[in-house]
Design an enzyme around this catalytic site. Structure first.
Site, short mmCIF file in Angstrom:
data_model
loop_
_atom_site.label_atom_id
_atom_site.label_comp_id
_atom_site.label_asym_id
_atom_site.label_seq_id
_atom_site.Cartn_x
_atom_site.Cartn_y
_atom_site.Cartn_z
N SER A 80 108.16 37.09 82.80
CA SER A 80 109.18 36.30 82.13
C SER A 80 108.83 36.17 80.67
O SER A 80 107.66 36.26 80.29
CB SER A 80 109.29 34.92 82.77
OG SER A 80 108.22 34.13 82.33
N LYS A 81 109.85 35.95 79.87
CA LYS A 81 109.63 35.83 78.43
C LYS A 81 108.64 34.71 78.12
O LYS A 81 107.85 34.82 77.20
CB LYS A 81 110.96 35.55 77.72
CG LYS A 81 111.57 36.82 77.17
CD LYS A 81 112.18 36.63 75.82
CE LYS A 81 111.69 37.73 74.90
NZ LYS A 81 112.25 37.82 73.62
N ARG A 82 108.70 33.66 78.92
CA ARG A 82 107.86 32.52 78.66
C ARG A 82 106.38 32.83 78.87
O ARG A 82 105.52 32.33 78.19
CB ARG A 82 108.28 31.34 79.53
CG ARG A 82 108.79 30.18 78.72
CD ARG A 82 109.37 29.11 79.62
NE ARG A 82 110.35 29.68 80.55
CZ ARG A 82 110.34 29.45 81.86
NH1 ARG A 82 109.42 28.69 82.39
NH2 ARG A 82 111.26 29.98 82.63
#
Ligand code: GLU
Length: 494
Positions: A261-263
């Protein structure tokens, strides 16, 4: 038939690292079989459009070296999107008439039907199904409207979609090169929306129509699409077309075994590019997430990947994205990269960190090249070079840690550095060779040798106990700066 494979990203604004691997496997197989690899942009979801996203994604793909034969490209002069290939348009929003025509064809063949249900009604039905413990699906309310009713509603301009009319209780079977044979009963499937109220097709209609008309032989995509494939297979049948060979790739997980995920870190190809991963390293690494060649070779050129790749050796379980391994691999490529190219690739980091003004880059190229040469084995990614800015530019030595402090405070160091300064100042030029000669002389004259000689010199010049070859560092720093640092040390730190 020659193989034709496609990468079909939606223009969300960036190429996901998982998308890059999908594209790569498509590309490798196409090239290995002397076939064609194309890009098709799937932009039928108008709510998710991002300005400039298509251009950006094409650019990233070309940077990666996974270059398409057909599809959208960026015109070098105008900067506009242009298309190459006989099967275009390659952007779905430019193919709307084709989808409409084929949706109507399915209605005519009674493999699809108009549905006038409102969002509210569908929501109510779903809620009721959920409350009854059933898997929510469309209840077929509009499936049996009379042609008269349909005509009237259309005349009145009522909002509608077109749905696929799945037969009841039919087993749909298809073969996937990685997952094997898969069978699903139509009773477990929904009457998929094919055309939306806004006149755009859904992905499910567009993908079938396009893969058919673009003569796609193998559909290689992430396995999040596996659940939709039975509906696609049935749609092919409804049209009377032959379905392509399916290949669904297991997802790539993060090191915590979760979805990337981008996070959690960088998942966008452009972020890896920005941080100074070489495209060939990223490609080599990503090829190995979930696949390995029979001979176990790890470092491979694109040509070798093409030669060795096979779907049979793609793992059935998810691959794990291991940043440490990618860093190791990138470092291998950095070590072996052509030095001029590497120095050019380092330009943004030299500029960003203030090593050099952008317009001074060419003038200082040879000097920067030497810096790249001695640092390259220490770089996991090119942006790391920025952290060496003060190493090469500080005038006042900063002691890195207690060990450096202890060394510089040893009793003999102050005389040692004084002698060194004197000899450097007296020498015509300071380079790696002359420094070595000077140190030899000092050894002879003072009796200090080994660690007692070299460590104070290194710390006195760099403030650090470890680091690149000090003789070359000194050559890069030049005589004036080296002397300035040693004097500072002598006056303030010894
Ligand atoms: N547009 C889909 C995506 O972005 C591609 C699915 C496919 O390859 O069929 O994931």
């Amino acid at each position: 038939m020659k193989s034709r494979l496609r990468f079909a990203p939606s223009p969300t604004g960036y190429v996901h690292i998982g998308g890059l691997r999908t594209a790569l496997y498509n590309y490798l197989y196409a090239k290995q079989t002397d076939g064609t690899y194309l890009i098709r942009i799937e932009d039928t979801d108008q709510t998710r459009l991002v300005e400039g996203a298509i251009e950006g994604m094409i650019e990233e793909m070309l940077w990666s070296g996974v270059t398409h034969d057909e599809g959208p490209f960026i015109d070098a002069v105008s900067g506009q999107i242009t298309e190459i290939g006989d099967f275009g348009p390659y952007i779905q929003s430019n193919r709307l008439d084709l989808y409409k025509k084929h949706a109507l064809e399915l209605i005519e063949k009674e493999h699809a039907y108009y549905c006038f249900c409102t969002k509210e009604r569908i929501e109510t039905v779903r809620e009721a199904q959920k409350n009854a413990g059933l898997t929510p699906k469309y209840d077929g309310h509009c499936k049996h409207l009379s042609s008269h009713e349909i005509e009237e509603k259309l005349q009145r301009g009522e909002d509608h979609v077109i749905r696929l009319k799945l037969p009841e209780n039919r087993i749909i079977t298809f073969d996937d090169l990685i997952k094997g044979s898969i069978s699903v009963n139509t009773n477990d499937l929904d009457d998929q929306v094919l055309m939306k109220t806004d006149g755009f097709p859904t992905y499910h209609l567009a993908v079938v129509v396009d893969d058919h008309f673009m003569n796609i032989s193998h559909v290689v995509r992430g396995d999040e699409w596996l659940i939709s494939t039975p509906k696609h297979v049935y749609t092919y049948e409804a049209f009377g077309w032959e379905a392509p060979q399916y290949v669904h790739l297991p997802v790539i997980l993060s090191h915590t075994k979760k979805k990337l995920s981008k996070r959690e870190g960088d998942v966008a190809v452009k972020d890896f590019r920005r941080r100074g991963y070489l495209p060939e390293a990223l490609i080599n690494y990503i090829a190995l997430v979930g696949w390995s060649p029979e001979d176990g070779q790890e470092i491979m050129t694109m040509d070798e990947l093409i030669e060795k790749f096979s779907f049979e050796r793609v793992s059935k379980s998810s691959g794990v994205f291991d940043l440490d391994k990618l860093n190791w691999m990138n470092n291998q490529y950095i070590r072996n990269c052509d030095l001029d190219r590497l120095t050019h690739l380092c330009k943004p980091y030299f500029v960003e960190s203030g090593f050099v003004e952008p317009d001074q880059f060419e003038a200082k190229f040879d000097w920067l090249k030497r810096i790249v040469e001695i640092l390259r084995e220490r770089l996991d990614k090119l942006e790391d070079i920025g952290s060496y800015k003060s190493f090469f530019s500080m005038k006042e030595v900063v002691l890195e840690d207690d060990e450096a402090k202890e060394i510089i405070e040893m009793a003999h160091v102050s005389t040692l550095l004084q002698t060194l300064i004197g000899k450097i100042e007296a020498s015509a030029d300071l380079n790696a060779e002359s420094l070595k000669l000077i140190l030899k002389e000092i050894q002879k004259e003072t009796g200090h040798k080994g660690k007692n000689l070299f460590m104070p010199v290194r710390v006195g010049i760099t403030g650090q106990v470890h680091g690149p070859d000090i003789a070359i560092v000194v050559e890069i720093l030049g005589k004036a700066l080296t002397v300035e640092r040693l004097k500072y040390c002598l006056d303030n730190l010894c």
